[in-house]
Write an enzyme that holds these catalytic residues in place. Structure first.
Site, short mmCIF file in Angstrom:
data_model
loop_
_atom_site.label_atom_id
_atom_site.label_comp_id
_atom_site.label_asym_id
_atom_site.label_seq_id
_atom_site.Cartn_x
_atom_site.Cartn_y
_atom_site.Cartn_z
N HIS A 283 -8.23 -2.98 5.04
CA HIS A 283 -7.68 -2.29 3.86
C HIS A 283 -6.41 -2.98 3.39
O HIS A 283 -5.30 -2.63 3.79
CB HIS A 283 -7.40 -0.83 4.24
CG HIS A 283 -7.10 0.05 3.07
ND1 HIS A 283 -7.45 1.37 3.03
CD2 HIS A 283 -6.47 -0.20 1.90
CE1 HIS A 283 -7.05 1.90 1.89
NE2 HIS A 283 -6.45 0.98 1.19
N ASP B 191 -3.40 -0.70 4.71
CA ASP B 191 -3.17 -0.23 3.33
C ASP B 191 -1.96 -0.94 2.73
O ASP B 191 -1.15 -0.33 2.02
CB ASP B 191 -3.02 1.30 3.27
CG ASP B 191 -3.19 1.82 1.84
OD1 ASP B 191 -3.48 1.01 0.94
OD2 ASP B 191 -3.01 3.03 1.63
O1 DOR Z 1 -0.32 4.44 -1.49
C1 DOR Z 1 -1.33 3.94 -1.95
N1 DOR Z 1 -1.29 2.80 -2.66
N2 DOR Z 1 -2.52 4.53 -1.75
C2 DOR Z 1 -3.64 4.11 -2.35
O2 DOR Z 1 -4.67 4.70 -2.12
C3 DOR Z 1 -3.60 2.98 -3.30
C4 DOR Z 1 -2.46 2.10 -2.99
C5 DOR Z 1 -2.18 1.10 -4.08
O3 DOR Z 1 -3.10 0.48 -4.62
O4 DOR Z 1 -1.00 0.89 -4.39
#
Ligand code: DOR
Length: 425
Positions: free
Chosen positions: A56, A303
């Protein structure tokens, strides 16, 4: 191609041994190896792990190259010990066609620092209305197997069912951003005692848990593979535990920040702590740690969400959600799990490689195995300086914190991408 003789290294926490890397593979292992033509690296005190795999990552290219590019994100990944990353589809244009996923895949190959495996969007433009060309992306040069609207939830249950049915044909997986949108309208942070105190609109845990409950039932009904992105609540863990006990083909990830930080950080009003899903309570953090240890949560995924200064250094309400992760993930894992090297290898390399179908990654260093590996100094401690990160963005929540562990070297197919803690190119 240079050969490398890595001396006195602990392979995944085992007794010190030598590793000879030649022609892209681990050629030999064992104490006292010799290879006159090889460059010798003294790895006393270091631990070799299979190269980390991130399921991710947001690389922002195409579209927001000011925040990150495939190349800068790949460099950040290599410095973090990664040899493969899966690039999320919420780019601009969205990665919802064979053309865009092939572009990202090609840029990854050109950068040559990690294997970049594009993730395709589930719906056209992430709009949640029509299925994207999943088959065309699967058949493209990028061989997409993971599809996600991450950043957005596939909220329509019928569309979610169709997506699960579609990818079953090629053993694909739908990675869901679990957020019931009607329950999070205007949300700024976790709904709880802290949000009440601050007067900020809350993002209730049930918005995540309700979607996970629905989707594990759909996945069971269809018999397809489901993956849950960034699990953040104790209740989600219970739903997943139940689903796994029933034999549902569901896997789940947790981010380093949800394993370490709580919603108390919002009291600073520093938007670096704004993230989606939001930071939760200490009880949630404890449940996530237990679930990671016992396998209800399969993997740590970063993430990694780079954002340009103007999108982050502004009022909380206007700031974009997301935090950097690639260059600090191993340190956070070490902090949270301690030196449980087999567990770290499983959660950060082997299991994500299996979920993503990346056959040449996630393999412990052994004769004949592709030399995708990273060397960690567990005794080192480092202070995180945002300006020193390879990412184009600066939104790390760990600025000026002292974290354990340092990536000393990373090898991709036998070629170093990082040596002595520095990127090779
Ligand atoms: O905090 C986040 N940022 N959560 C997400 O699901 C998308 C991500 C982003 O693309 O910046």
């Amino acid at each position: 191609m240079t050969a490398y003789l890595i001396r006195n290294v602990s392979v995944v926490g085992g007794a010190p041994t030598d590793l000879l890397i030649r022609d892209g593979v681990v050629a030999e292992t064992g104490a006292g190896l010799t290879a006159p033509d090889a460059t010798v690296l003294d790895a006393s005190g270091l631990v070799a792990l299979p190269g980390l795999v991130d399921l991710h990552t947001h690389l922002r290219e195409p579209g927001r190259e000011d925040a990150e590019t495939v190349e800068s994100g790949s460099r950040a990944a290599a410095l973090g010990g990664y040899t493969a990353v899966c690039a999320m589809a919420n780019t601009s244009p969205v990665a919802d066609t064979a053309g865009v996923v092939e572009q990202v895949w090609r840029l990854g190959r050109e950068a040559g620092l990690v294997d970049v495996q594009p993730i395709g969007a589930v719906t056209v433009g992430l709009a949640g209305e029509r299925l994207a060309e999943l088959g065309a992306m699967a058949d493209s040069a990028a061989r997409v197997r993971i599809f996600s609207d991450d950043g957005h939830c596939v909220a329509d249950p019928k569309l979610m069912r169709r997506a699960l049915e579609y990818v079953k044909a090629f053993d694909g997986v739908i990675a869901q951003h679990a957020e019931e949108p009607r329950l999070t309208e205007g949300a700024q942070m976790h709904e709880g005692e802290v949000s009440t105190r601050l007067g900020l609109t809350g993002w209730p845990a049930v918005a995540e848990e309700a979607i996970i409950a629905r989707d594990v039932l759909l996945a069971e009904h269809v018999g397809s593979r489901l993956h849950i992105c960034h699990v953040s609540t104790a209740g989600s863990v219970e739903v997943l535990r139940h689903a796994k006990a029933r034999g549902v083909k569901v896997t789940a990830e947790v981010t380093p920040h949800h394993l370490l930080l709580t919603d108390e950080k919002a009291t600073t009003y520093d938007p670096v702590y704004k993230v989606n899903p939001p930071l939760r309570t200490a009880a949630d953090v404890a449940a996530l740690r237990t679930a990671l240890a016992d396998g209800v949560i399969d993997i740590v995924a970063t993430d990694h969400a780079p954002h340009a200064v103007e999108d982050k250094e502004c009022e909380w309400a206007y700031a974009r959600p997301g935090m950097l992760g690639l260059e600090t993930a191993l340190s956070i894992a070490l902090d949270v799990l301690g030196p449980q090297w087999d567990l770290i290898a499983e959660r950060m390399s082997r299991a994500p490689a299996r979920i993503a179908g990346l056959d040449s990654h996630g393999l412990d260093p052994a004769p004949g195995v592709p030399a995708n590996l990273t060397l960690v100094d567990p005794a080192a401690r480092r202070v995180i300086e945002p300006a020193e990160l390879a990412s184009r963005s600066r939104n790390t929540p760990y600025a000026r914190m002292t974290l354990p562990g340092r990536i000393v070297a990373t090898f991709l197919r036998g070629e170093p991408t990082v040596l002595d803690g520095k990127a090779v190119k």
